[in-house]
Design a protein around this motif. Structure first.
Motif, PDB file in Angstrom:
ATOM      1  N   UNK A 179       0.836  -1.200   0.000  1.00 50.78           N
ATOM      2  CA  UNK A 179       0.000   0.000   0.000  1.00 50.78           C
ATOM      3  C   UNK A 179       0.867   1.244   0.000  1.00 50.78           C
ATOM      4  N   UNK A 180       0.340   2.318  -0.592  1.00 49.16           N
ATOM      5  CA  UNK A 180       1.098   3.568  -0.612  1.00 49.16           C
ATOM      6  C   UNK A 180       0.485   4.566   0.360  1.00 49.16           C
ATOM      7  N   UNK A 181      -0.530   4.090   1.116  1.00 53.04           N
ATOM      8  CA  UNK A 181      -1.195   5.000   2.041  1.00 53.04           C
ATOM      9  C   UNK A 181      -0.551   4.904   3.416  1.00 53.04           C
ATOM     10  N   UNK A 182       0.238   5.919   3.753  1.00 55.06           N
ATOM     11  CA  UNK A 182       0.832   5.952   5.085  1.00 55.06           C
ATOM     12  C   UNK A 182      -0.194   6.572   6.031  1.00 55.06           C
ATOM     13  N   UNK A 183       0.104   6.474   7.314  1.00 56.44           N
ATOM     14  CA  UNK A 183      -0.783   7.069   8.312  1.00 56.44           C
ATOM     15  C   UNK A 183      -0.949   8.563   8.050  1.00 56.44           C
ATOM     16  N   UNK A 184       0.142   9.223   7.746  1.00 54.48           N
ATOM     17  CA  UNK A 184       0.137  10.680   7.525  1.00 54.48           C
ATOM     18  C   UNK A 184      -0.726  11.038   6.309  1.00 54.48           C
ATOM     19  N   UNK A 185      -0.618  10.224   5.240  1.00 58.58           N
ATOM     20  CA  UNK A 185      -1.405  10.466   4.034  1.00 58.58           C
ATOM     21  C   UNK A 185      -2.901  10.320   4.343  1.00 58.58           C
ATOM     22  N   UNK A 186      -3.214   9.289   5.163  1.00 58.90           N
ATOM     23  CA  UNK A 186      -4.616   9.067   5.530  1.00 58.90           C
ATOM     24  C   UNK A 186      -5.135  10.212   6.386  1.00 58.90           C
ATOM     25  N   UNK A 187      -4.270  10.708   7.282  1.00 58.76           N
ATOM     26  CA  UNK A 187      -4.664  11.816   8.154  1.00 58.76           C
ATOM     27  C   UNK A 187      -4.983  13.058   7.322  1.00 58.76           C
ATOM     28  N   UNK A 188      -4.098  13.348   6.354  1.00 62.04           N
ATOM     29  CA  UNK A 188      -4.321  14.515   5.498  1.00 62.04           C
ATOM     30  C   UNK A 188      -5.612  14.337   4.685  1.00 62.04           C
ATOM     31  N   UNK A 189      -5.839  13.101   4.240  1.00 70.89           N
ATOM     32  CA  UNK A 189      -7.022  12.797   3.438  1.00 70.89           C
ATOM     33  C   UNK A 189      -8.293  12.995   4.259  1.00 70.89           C
ATOM     34  N   UNK A 190      -8.228  12.645   5.554  1.00 76.82           N
ATOM     35  CA  UNK A 190      -9.432  12.813   6.375  1.00 76.82           C
ATOM     36  C   UNK A 190      -9.709  14.296   6.621  1.00 76.82           C
ATOM     37  N   UNK A 191      -8.654  15.112   6.782  1.00 78.47           N
ATOM     38  CA  UNK A 191      -8.865  16.560   6.916  1.00 78.47           C
ATOM     39  C   UNK A 191      -9.497  17.116   5.642  1.00 78.47           C
ATOM     40  N   UNK A 192      -8.993  16.635   4.527  1.00 76.08           N
ATOM     41  CA  UNK A 192      -9.523  17.009   3.220  1.00 76.08           C
ATOM     42  C   UNK A 192     -11.035  16.750   3.188  1.00 76.08           C
ATOM     43  N   UNK A 193     -11.401  15.570   3.666  1.00 71.47           N
ATOM     44  CA  UNK A 193     -12.807  15.166   3.669  1.00 71.47           C
ATOM     45  C   UNK A 193     -13.637  16.089   4.542  1.00 71.47           C
ATOM     46  N   UNK A 194     -13.131  16.386   5.711  1.00 68.96           N
ATOM     47  CA  UNK A 194     -13.886  17.251   6.624  1.00 68.96           C
ATOM     48  C   UNK A 194     -14.071  18.623   5.995  1.00 68.96           C
ATOM     49  N   UNK A 195     -13.004  19.143   5.393  1.00 66.79           N
ATOM     50  CA  UNK A 195     -13.114  20.489   4.841  1.00 66.79           C
ATOM     51  C   UNK A 195     -13.951  20.537   3.576  1.00 66.79           C
ATOM     52  N   UNK A 196     -13.959  19.430   2.821  1.00 66.07           N
ATOM     53  CA  UNK A 196     -14.737  19.429   1.579  1.00 66.07           C
ATOM     54  C   UNK A 196     -16.235  19.351   1.877  1.00 66.07           C
ATOM     55  N   UNK A 197     -16.587  18.770   3.007  1.00 68.06           N
ATOM     56  CA  UNK A 197     -18.002  18.539   3.246  1.00 68.06           C
ATOM     57  C   UNK A 197     -18.555  19.207   4.492  1.00 68.06           C
ATOM     58  N   UNK A 198     -17.768  20.074   5.122  1.00 67.78           N
ATOM     59  CA  UNK A 198     -18.291  20.785   6.278  1.00 67.78           C
ATOM     60  C   UNK A 198     -17.548  22.094   6.459  1.00 67.78           C
ATOM     61  N   UNK A 199     -18.276  23.142   6.828  1.00 64.62           N
ATOM     62  CA  UNK A 199     -17.618  24.400   7.144  1.00 64.62           C
ATOM     63  C   UNK A 199     -17.639  24.628   8.649  1.00 64.62           C
ATOM     64  N   UNK A 200     -18.019  23.586   9.399  1.00 67.58           N
ATOM     65  CA  UNK A 200     -18.124  23.728  10.853  1.00 67.58           C
ATOM     66  C   UNK A 200     -16.825  24.216  11.513  1.00 67.58           C
ATOM     67  N   UNK A 201     -15.647  23.724  11.111  1.00 65.58           N
ATOM     68  CA  UNK A 201     -14.432  24.216  11.765  1.00 65.58           C
ATOM     69  C   UNK A 201     -14.280  25.725  11.665  1.00 65.58           C
ATOM     70  N   UNK A 202     -14.737  26.295  10.535  1.00 62.86           N
ATOM     71  CA  UNK A 202     -14.632  27.737  10.375  1.00 62.86           C
ATOM     72  C   UNK A 202     -15.579  28.442  11.350  1.00 62.86           C
ATOM     73  N   UNK A 203     -16.784  27.901  11.493  1.00 65.77           N
ATOM     74  CA  UNK A 203     -17.749  28.476  12.428  1.00 65.77           C
ATOM     75  C   UNK A 203     -17.213  28.353  13.849  1.00 65.77           C
ATOM     76  N   UNK A 204     -16.531  27.250  14.119  1.00 64.19           N
ATOM     77  CA  UNK A 204     -15.966  27.007  15.442  1.00 64.19           C
ATOM     78  C   UNK A 204     -14.948  28.090  15.788  1.00 64.19           C
ATOM     79  N   UNK A 205     -14.151  28.488  14.805  1.00 57.78           N
ATOM     80  CA  UNK A 205     -13.132  29.490  15.090  1.00 57.78           C
ATOM     81  C   UNK A 205     -13.780  30.842  15.385  1.00 57.78           C
ATOM     82  N   UNK A 206     -14.918  31.101  14.754  1.00 50.14           N
ATOM     83  CA  UNK A 206     -15.654  32.337  15.042  1.00 50.14           C
ATOM     84  C   UNK A 206     -16.171  32.313  16.482  1.00 50.14           C
ATOM     85  N   UNK A 207     -16.700  31.160  16.863  1.00 54.09           N
ATOM     86  CA  UNK A 207     -17.227  30.994  18.218  1.00 54.09           C
ATOM     87  C   UNK A 207     -16.123  31.195  19.260  1.00 54.09           C
ATOM     88  N   UNK A 208     -14.975  30.582  18.992  1.00 53.12           N
ATOM     89  CA  UNK A 208     -13.796  30.760  19.852  1.00 53.12           C
ATOM     90  C   UNK A 208     -13.504  32.241  20.024  1.00 53.12           C
TER      91      UNK A 208
END
Ligand code: UDP
Ligand code: MG
Length: 320
Positions: A212-241
């Motif tokens: 496999x060519x998927x390292x842990x780090x690659x998978x981690x980056x891919x999951x962040x990609x997924x969160x950002x592609x399908x949710x803007x909640x982290x941005x709202x969270x920073x506003x709340x902060x």
């Protein structure tokens, strides 16, 4: 008789070891299907994602031997998402099935998938692994966390364990191709387009050969990609902060001014603590915004998702 074409789309990155095994297996399975349903035809569309080994050579040989074999070979490695997209874009079938080259997605399930989809009840049949056997415990833990988080904060539900092994109708493929984004997170895209999907539950299968060519780090980056592609909640969270901190800072300001009159050393400590805390949080929030911004930047450049260097057609024309 009305012929129906099934396109088998296979992304390949350094798969020379496993390709011959895959080819034999897909030929066996498709042969079984065409003898049962004579109206079916197949094309095997491989996408060579800039492999550094003999993958391209193997594909050339296969395409010379078997005219059902087609391939699209990239100018460099563009990643599995780009390879999948290229496969869908170049597939000509009435149905398209996507699967990995390493036989982790067993082709013998394709007849069953075809039955579900051709019945008209489903637009898509996909596999979903129910166990994470053979996977490092830490990776399983983070995968579970990822699905929990993304399904909490995104409108698009992403099924835990759903794989990229999918049998789809032309209608669904066209819907996926109509999504123009460059940052592609297929698991989200498949579920965003909707349609009726039948999930077939499978056990985890080990790779047949190669690695496999998927390292842990690659998978981690891919999951962040997924969160950002399908949710803007982290941005709202920073506003709340930001709002919360502003309120806290106001209170602290009053307290500090009062205290400063009596105790200088304590004040210095408090102030430096405060500066670090607020500074850190500001950077954190700014960072989240920046990450979205960088995604927008990439989308706006609207670069091609992949570049083709060779296909079986250009290769065969050269030889003539
Ligand atoms: N793959 C690809 N481009 C890449 C990495 C992988 O096309 O940059 C292909 C690979 O050849 C395989 C599929 O994507 O057919 C899944 O990759 P792999 O088996 O390495 O991942 P895993 O099964 O471990 O998730
Ligand atoms: Mg694999």
């Amino acid at each position: 008789m009305d012929k129906k074409l099934i396109s088998v789309v296979v992304p390949c990155y350094n798969e020379e070891e496993v390709l011959p095994l895959f080819y034999d297996e897909i030929v066996r399975v498709s042969g079984g299907m065409t003898s049962e349903h004579p109206e079916l035809e197949f094309e095997f569309l491989f996408v060579n994602d800039g492999s550094k080994d003999g993958t391209l050579k193997t594909l050339r040989q296969l395409s010379e031997r078997d005219e059902r074999v087609r391939y699209v070979s990239f100018s460099r490695n563009f990643g599995k998402e780009a390879a999948l997209f290229a496969g869908l874009e170049n597939a000509e079938g009435d149905y398209v099935v996507t699967l990995d080259a390493d036989l982790q997605h067993p082709p013998r399930l394709i007849p069953q998938m075809y039955d579900y989809v051709s019945s008209g009840e489903y637009d898509c049949a996909a596999t979903r692994r129910i166990s994470r056997k053979g996977e490092p415990a830490l990776l399983s833990f983070f995968s579970r966390m990822f699905y929990k988080i993304i399904n909490k904060i995104s409108q698009t539900q992403i099924i835990d364990g759903a794989q990229d092994f999918r049998f789809m109708t032309r209608q669904m493929v066209d819907a996926i191709l109509a999504m123009p984004e460059c940052n592609r997170f297929s698991k989200g895209i498949f579920s965003w387009v909707g349609f009726e999907t039948k999930y077939i539950e499978v056990e985890n299968t080990e790779r047949a050969a190669g690695k496999t060519t998927w390292s842990f780090w690659k998978l981690f980056k891919y999951s962040l990609e997924g969160i950002m592609a399908f949710s803007t909640a982290p941005m709202a969270l920073s506003l709340l902060f930001g709002i919360l901190l502003l309120a806290a800072a106001l209170v602290l300001l009053i307290v500090t001014v009062v205290k400063a009159c009596t105790d200088t050393v304590g004040t210095l400590l408090a102030v430096s603590l405060l500066i670090t805390l607020v500074g850190g949080l500001q950077l954190f929030c700014g960072g989240i915004t920046g990450m979205y911004l960088s995604k927008i930047y990439l989308e706006i450049k609207n670069r091609p998702k992949y570049l083709v260097r060779e296909t079986e057609k250009t290769y065969k024309n050269k030889g003539d």
